[in-house]
Design a protein around this motif. Sequence first.
Motif, PDB file in Angstrom:
ATOM      1  N   LEU A  72       0.851  -1.181   0.000  1.00 44.03           N
ATOM      2  CA  LEU A  72       0.000   0.000   0.000  1.00 44.03           C
ATOM      3  C   LEU A  72       0.889   1.233   0.000  1.00 44.03           C
ATOM      4  N   GLU A  73       0.399   2.278  -0.618  1.00 37.50           N
ATOM      5  CA  GLU A  73       1.179   3.516  -0.654  1.00 37.50           C
ATOM      6  C   GLU A  73       0.539   4.563   0.242  1.00 37.50           C
ATOM      7  N   ILE A  74       1.342   5.172   1.068  1.00 38.88           N
ATOM      8  CA  ILE A  74       0.910   6.368   1.779  1.00 38.88           C
ATOM      9  C   ILE A  74       1.821   7.496   1.309  1.00 38.88           C
ATOM     10  N   PRO A  75       1.264   8.524   0.671  1.00 41.49           N
ATOM     11  CA  PRO A  75       2.122   9.629   0.232  1.00 41.49           C
ATOM     12  C   PRO A  75       2.897  10.214   1.410  1.00 41.49           C
ATOM     13  N   PHE A  76       4.068  10.770   1.127  1.00 40.76           N
ATOM     14  CA  PHE A  76       4.972  11.242   2.173  1.00 40.76           C
ATOM     15  C   PHE A  76       4.281  12.107   3.218  1.00 40.76           C
TER      16      PHE A  76
ATOM     17  N   GLU B 259      -6.258   0.246  -3.018  1.00 36.76           N
ATOM     18  CA  GLU B 259      -5.346   0.550  -1.907  1.00 36.76           C
ATOM     19  C   GLU B 259      -6.014   1.477  -0.901  1.00 36.76           C
ATOM     20  N   TRP B 260      -6.682   2.478  -1.442  1.00 35.91           N
ATOM     21  CA  TRP B 260      -7.337   3.478  -0.598  1.00 35.91           C
ATOM     22  C   TRP B 260      -8.402   2.824   0.285  1.00 35.91           C
ATOM     23  N   GLN B 262      -8.465  -0.238   1.270  1.00 36.77           N
ATOM     24  CA  GLN B 262      -7.774  -1.007   2.310  1.00 36.77           C
ATOM     25  C   GLN B 262      -7.258  -0.094   3.420  1.00 36.77           C
ATOM     26  N   LEU B 263      -6.648   1.009   3.014  1.00 36.93           N
ATOM     27  CA  LEU B 263      -6.103   1.932   4.003  1.00 36.93           C
ATOM     28  C   LEU B 263      -7.207   2.459   4.913  1.00 36.93           C
ATOM     29  N   CYS B 264      -8.340   2.789   4.326  1.00 34.60           N
ATOM     30  CA  CYS B 264      -9.435   3.350   5.125  1.00 34.60           C
ATOM     31  C   CYS B 264     -10.075   2.286   6.014  1.00 34.60           C
ATOM     32  N   LEU B 265     -10.277   1.091   5.466  1.00 32.53           N
ATOM     33  CA  LEU B 265     -10.982   0.057   6.220  1.00 32.53           C
ATOM     34  C   LEU B 265     -10.089  -0.630   7.242  1.00 32.53           C
ATOM     35  N   VAL B 266      -8.835  -0.830   6.899  1.00 29.30           N
ATOM     36  CA  VAL B 266      -7.973  -1.637   7.773  1.00 29.30           C
ATOM     37  C   VAL B 266      -7.128  -0.759   8.692  1.00 29.30           C
ATOM     38  N   LEU B 267      -6.395   0.174   8.114  1.00 24.39           N
ATOM     39  CA  LEU B 267      -5.488   0.984   8.927  1.00 24.39           C
ATOM     40  C   LEU B 267      -6.191   2.173   9.560  1.00 24.39           C
ATOM     41  N   GLY B 268      -7.259   2.617   8.937  1.00 23.41           N
ATOM     42  CA  GLY B 268      -7.924   3.831   9.393  1.00 23.41           C
ATOM     43  C   GLY B 268      -7.214   5.039   8.818  1.00 23.41           C
ATOM     44  N   VAL B 269      -7.957   5.934   8.259  1.00 27.24           N
ATOM     45  CA  VAL B 269      -7.400   7.194   7.763  1.00 27.24           C
ATOM     46  C   VAL B 269      -8.263   8.285   8.347  1.00 27.24           C
TER      47      VAL B 269
END
Lengths: 183, 270
Positions: A72-76, B259-260, B262-269
């Motif tokens: 997964l990518e997180i921008p800087f 990816e987005w 996953q990031l929102c559902l799993v890691l939390g944003v």
Amino acid sequence: MDGIATHLEATVAVALETGRLWPGSGILELGCGDYSTPVLARIGKAQGRQMTNIVSDLNWAARFRHCFGNVLEIPFDEWPRVPFNGSWGMCLMDNEQDIADRFENAKRMAKADIGVIVVHDSAKAAAKGCRWRDMKAYFQHVVILGRRYPETPGTLEILEVALLSNKVNPAPWFHPGQIEVVR
Amino acid sequence: MIQNVLIPANNGQRYYETHYRFFALAMQAAGAKVETGAGLRDFEVSFETVIDGRAAIVDYSDHHKVGAIELGLPIFKFHYSRELHGDLPNVFPFSPISFFEWGAVNPLNYQPAASRWILNAQRPGGAAKDRREAVQAMLRDKYGADVDTEITDQTGFWHRGGDCLVAVCVPGARPDILDRGQLQLMALGVCTISPVLDITLLWWKTLRPGIDYLTCRPDFSDLPKAIEYVRKNPQTAQAIGRSAREQFKRYLMPAKLAEWIQLCLVLGVE
């Protein structure tokens, strides 16, 4: 082996121990590198654990595509938005961020369900005004690992890796002379 | 990567072949297995989905309302407005409809310096009928045969985008919405002109006026000024097209959307 992979011993130890403690738990690597990523991928595969890499530099990460279970990518500039709410057995924090930013990341991860966090480049923390003692407010166990160079016996200890956990004390996994437990 | 996505079955929902299909095909293009799931709910402007075992809502409203917010599930919203939705917890920006066939997303050989065509190929209809007719009349009056308003199939539309000097886009459902046609042209690297758009991409990024597209007043009264600017500065138009394409690649391609999620559902944003 060069001076870059100074976290490798701790990373491997934590990967193996967390796999034993929490079978099937995920492995989270923030960043990716020549030493850590293939080794963690191999351990993850052997232990039946899903590995997730989170990166900011996709060009660099492309080198390790064969290792990734999930990338997964997180921008800087977006790392502060991510509280890491997931569940993992371990996390290696060796991403492109400055150690001070990793420090802040680690604080946000304290509430997440993560067995042990391995923070690389911990030796640089003091120079950035970060004190590992402050992490005690967030983590029950804060352990600093050092490396004693044979050419300067007894005196020079370079601290490179910090281990953080609210679930297990990782200190017994290492030689007593190699660690400093933050109290 | 996302493994499994469930969406409601096709029971003749009005937007199944557009909005539901876009979401399903984007997830498929990102490598997920997409199937229909029993009992998943449809709402007025949204539907329920299950992504690797986690329930969420996909909201496809063209307008500013948010559907099924009372359920408390994470919502991925097609036309997210930072101003109107920024304070809503658990509501995340998502891509509006762009492409169904992802193989079509290849950069065109966009060379505005070599062209005099002004593309304005949009059907006047619905809420945009008067606006689109007025803009077409103004363009024809001022630029005559240099204006291309022919409605063709999608492939023809994309290729004519590649051959134009600039594309004038009149938003449809509301005067600041990013329509599919404009988004497609941006994805293909074409310089577009429209009023300032209220659109939020992943990570709450926006399409930047003057950088990713050129702007004109909501009533298009200064459109000729923008067109003259492009005529005099075709290299700038090309740079704007490139920038729009980069934003699309970075924030709206299927892999990024997956990816987005996953990031929102799993890691939390946050």
